[in-house]
Design an enzyme around this catalytic site. Structure first.
Site, PDB file in Angstrom:
ATOM      1  N   SER A   5       0.799  -1.226   0.000  1.00 40.11           N
ATOM      2  CA  SER A   5       0.000   0.000   0.000  1.00 40.11           C
ATOM      3  C   SER A   5       0.837   1.285   0.000  1.00 40.11           C
ATOM      4  O   SER A   5       1.663   1.488  -0.878  1.00 40.11           O
ATOM      5  CB  SER A   5      -0.945  -0.079   1.193  1.00 40.11           C
ATOM      6  OG  SER A   5      -1.830   0.975   1.220  1.00 40.11           O
ATOM      7  N   ASP A 225      -1.217   1.701  -3.751  1.00 38.39           N
ATOM      8  CA  ASP A 225      -2.023   0.646  -4.379  1.00 38.39           C
ATOM      9  C   ASP A 225      -3.402   1.165  -4.781  1.00 38.39           C
ATOM     10  O   ASP A 225      -4.305   0.383  -5.092  1.00 38.39           O
ATOM     11  CB  ASP A 225      -2.113  -0.617  -3.500  1.00 38.39           C
ATOM     12  CG  ASP A 225      -2.859  -0.392  -2.206  1.00 38.39           C
ATOM     13  OD1 ASP A 225      -2.943   0.767  -1.744  1.00 38.39           O
ATOM     14  OD2 ASP A 225      -3.367  -1.383  -1.636  1.00 38.39           O
ATOM     15  N   PRO A 458      -4.909   2.034  21.351  1.00 43.48           N
ATOM     16  CA  PRO A 458      -3.732   1.295  20.882  1.00 43.48           C
ATOM     17  C   PRO A 458      -3.814   1.150  19.364  1.00 43.48           C
ATOM     18  O   PRO A 458      -4.871   0.815  18.834  1.00 43.48           O
ATOM     19  CB  PRO A 458      -3.861  -0.075  21.569  1.00 43.48           C
ATOM     20  CG  PRO A 458      -5.275  -0.179  22.027  1.00 43.48           C
ATOM     21  CD  PRO A 458      -5.888   1.178  22.043  1.00 43.48           C
TER      22      PRO A 458
HETATM   23  C1  LIG Z   1      -4.918   7.012  12.622  1.00 46.80           C
HETATM   24  C2  LIG Z   1      -4.719   6.238  11.372  1.00 46.80           C
HETATM   25  O1  LIG Z   1      -4.452   6.835  10.322  1.00 46.80           O
HETATM   26  N1  LIG Z   1      -4.853   4.913  11.458  1.00 46.80           N
HETATM   27  C3  LIG Z   1      -4.651   4.042  10.295  1.00 46.80           C
HETATM   28  C4  LIG Z   1      -3.755   2.873  10.691  1.00 46.80           C
HETATM   29  O2  LIG Z   1      -4.356   2.139  11.736  1.00 46.80           O
HETATM   30  P1  LIG Z   1      -3.864   2.132  13.263  1.00 46.80           P
HETATM   31  O3  LIG Z   1      -4.689   1.032  13.926  1.00 46.80           O
HETATM   32  O4  LIG Z   1      -4.172   3.512  13.781  1.00 46.80           O
HETATM   33  O5  LIG Z   1      -2.395   1.893  13.279  1.00 46.80           O
HETATM   34  O6  LIG Z   1      -3.603   2.014   9.565  1.00 46.80           O
HETATM   35  C5  LIG Z   1      -4.827   1.436   9.095  1.00 46.80           C
HETATM   36  C6  LIG Z   1      -4.491   0.503   7.955  1.00 46.80           C
HETATM   37  O7  LIG Z   1      -3.884   1.179   6.889  1.00 46.80           O
HETATM   38  C7  LIG Z   1      -5.804   2.550   8.662  1.00 46.80           C
HETATM   39  O8  LIG Z   1      -7.012   1.971   8.266  1.00 46.80           O
HETATM   40  C8  LIG Z   1      -5.998   3.522   9.824  1.00 46.80           C
HETATM   41  O9  LIG Z   1      -6.791   4.598   9.428  1.00 46.80           O
HETATM   42 MG   LIG Z   2      -3.502   1.581   0.129  1.00 42.19          MG
END
Ligand SMILES: CC(=O)N[C@H]1[C@@H](OP(=O)(O)O)O[C@H](CO)[C@@H](O)[C@@H]1O
Ligand SMILES: [Mg+2]
Length: 499
Positions: A5, A225, A458
């Site tokens: 991605s 992607d 988290p």
């Molecule tokens: C705050 C933030 O941008 N979080 C992102 C990130 O997840 P986290 O669980 O926050 O690490 O990666 C995900 C997958 O790409 C996306 O869906 C999400 O929006």
């Molecule tokens: Mg992507």
């Protein structure tokens, strides 16, 4: 789908589509984790055997299983794709079909179409997008077509797979003047480096390849992607910063348009004040508070899920029409089968009773949207064409669109803690339930600032706690995020980095 991605070119990974074209069911995630972490081939085979038995999967029977494979433009994808083919072909009755270099949403679309018995090649995909786009453009009200209508668009392809696909798509699309930068062709530019949707949305600066020539023009960025899309505007030649038009604003644009079509279509319906169609807007806690307030002012039903498109998609599928987006630009508009078959009947009735009426056109527009926008997963290419068609319909410039509401200033920080699992949240991650007492402390900090809102959770992709803060002034958002990060540090221990 072999892709990492928006991540650096040296990374790679897989995304797995279910037979319906959506994301892999969550119940299978522990198995995928175990497979990826198997220490050797013996353990791997054992895991596969156990999983086949637990899930009652008929292997080696008369039924064959086809697995469609695709990859993005990363060099490591070539060898990984070969490895995937070997793995799949090692299962008796399973056949690997290489669909080539694709965007992630294209492969999801192909799986969905194939299992519905419809054409599932890349040319079918491109033909469906351009046909439905043309249909929407033909339905732009005549009085709104003026010379000042802004058809110029410059797209940042993140040096990934999306730029080349957009160049293919562009050949079949009329009414737009699209130029693509950062196509990654001829070895120019590195994938996702200083460009692409993730970079633009997080850094809010002009991506590489863009400059004074693009001032004032509608610009868009895809990720590596092409499943994420954001728009932006370079306000002046001297400006390093951009005006970002993120997933929340794309969602708002779609919501305004769809609501308008539904209002026209059902304006005479006498359903005891109950709306005949359930239109749902799905966001996460990261959605800018100003977007939520705007959508609620429109009288729309807005619901929240935890972060991650798998949650948003599932929720959106509960509505007749569900619109979901993450602020980072991943999202789509889902139409239920039931609603679509009703809409088709209604459209046919209107065609014979009052062809060309406002109501008939509204029905045709909604049908075209359901054809244009990817029903399997968020798709930057189909999202981009829908944005463009809606802007033409509204007669809006990118500035007018950006003015729908003004984003509240926000700040995100990361805190490294001893054990990220010590934080347990509820209410779509907006409230901390463990450690007890922490939420009260966060509330007290938020209360010190006008429009103060703050939550911690988290991360699902990194071993950290994320802090998000929002307030009416940037300084206040920064200060709120900082004080809550310090609280997290104090309560959870061994934190040392706030970025
Ligand atoms: C705050 C933030 O941008 N979080 C992102 C990130 O997840 P986290 O669980 O926050 O690490 O990666 C995900 C997958 O790409 C996306 O869906 C999400 O929006
Ligand atoms: Mg992507």
């Amino acid at each position: 789908m072999i892709t990492a991605s928006h991540n650096p070119v040296s990374d790679n990974g897989v995304k797995i589509a279910d037979p319906d074209g959506g994301m892999m069911v969550q119940r299978w995630e522990p198995f995928a984790d175990a497979l990826a972490n198997a220490p050797d081939s013996e353990h791997l085979l054992h895991l596969v055997d156990r999983f086949v038995e637990e899930e009652n999967i008929p292997i080696g029977g008369v039924q064959s299983a086809e697995v469609l494979l695709g990859r993005d433009t990363r060099p490591s994808g070539v060898a990984l794709l070969e490895a995937a083919k070997h793995g799949i072909n090692a299962i008796i009755g399973a056949v690997a079909i290489d669909m080539g270099v694709l965007t992630t949403p294209q492969l999801h679309w192909m799986v969905r179409s194939r299992n519905k018995g419809m054409g599932a090649s890349e040319s079918d995909y491109l033909a469906q997008l351009s046909k439905s786009f043309r249909c929407l453009m033909n339905l732009v009200p005549r009085e709104r077509i003026t010379d000042s209508l802004d058809t110029e668009l410059v797209v940042d392809g993140a040096n990934g797979v999306g730029g080349g696909k957009l160049e293919q798509l562009k050949k079949t699309v009329t009414g737009l003047d699209i130029s693509v930068k950062n196509t990654g062709k001829n070895g120019e530019g590195v994938l996702n480096e200083s460009c692409g949707a993730d970079y633009v949305q997080k850094e809010k600066v002009v991506p590489s390849g863009f400059g004074p020539d693009d001032v004032g023009i509608r610009c868009a960025s895809l990720d590596g992607d092409a499943d994420r899309l954001v728009y932006f505007l370079i306000p002046s030649a001297s400006s390093k910063n951009i005006d970002l038009i993120d997933g929340d604003k794309i969602l708002s644009l779609f919501a305004v348009f769809i609501k308008e079509q539904l209002d026209v279509l059902y304006k005479d319906s006498d359903s005891n004040n109950k709306p005949p169609v359930r239109l749902g807007i799905v966001q996460t806690a990261y959605a800018n508070g100003a977007s939520t307030a705007y959508l609620k002012r429109l009288g729309l039903e807005v619901v929240f899920t935890p972060t991650g498109v798998k949650y948003l998609h599932k929720k959106a599928a509960e509505y007749d029409i569900g619109i979901y987006f993450e602020a980072n630009g991943h999202g789509t508009v889902l139409f239920s089968e039931n609603f679509l078959s009703g809409l088709e009947c209604r459209s046919n009735e209107l065609a014979s009773a009052s062809s060309g009426s406002k109501q008939h056109k509204a029905a045709l527009r909604l049908l075209a949207v359901s054809q244009l926008i990817n029903q399997a997963v968020g798709d930057a290419l189909s999202g981009l064409l829908l944005v463009e068609a809606v802007l033409q319909y509204m007669g809006w410039s990118i500035r007018r669109w950006n003015e729908l509401y003004q984003d509240l200033p926000s700040r995100q920080l990361k805190v490294k803690v001893a054990d990220q699992n010590a934080v347990v949240t509820a209410n779509a991650e907006t409230q901390v339930v463990k450690p007890s007492g922490l939420q009260e402390l966060i509330d007290a900090e938020s209360g010190k600032h006008p429009h103060g809102r703050c939550f911690i959770r988290p991360s699902g992709t990194e071993d950290i706690i994320r802090v998000y803060a929002e307030a009416s002034m940037q300084e206040a958002a920064d200060s709120l995020a900082r004080s809550v990060a310090l609280l997290v540090d104090r309560v959870l221990g061994s934190g040392n980095s706030h970025q």
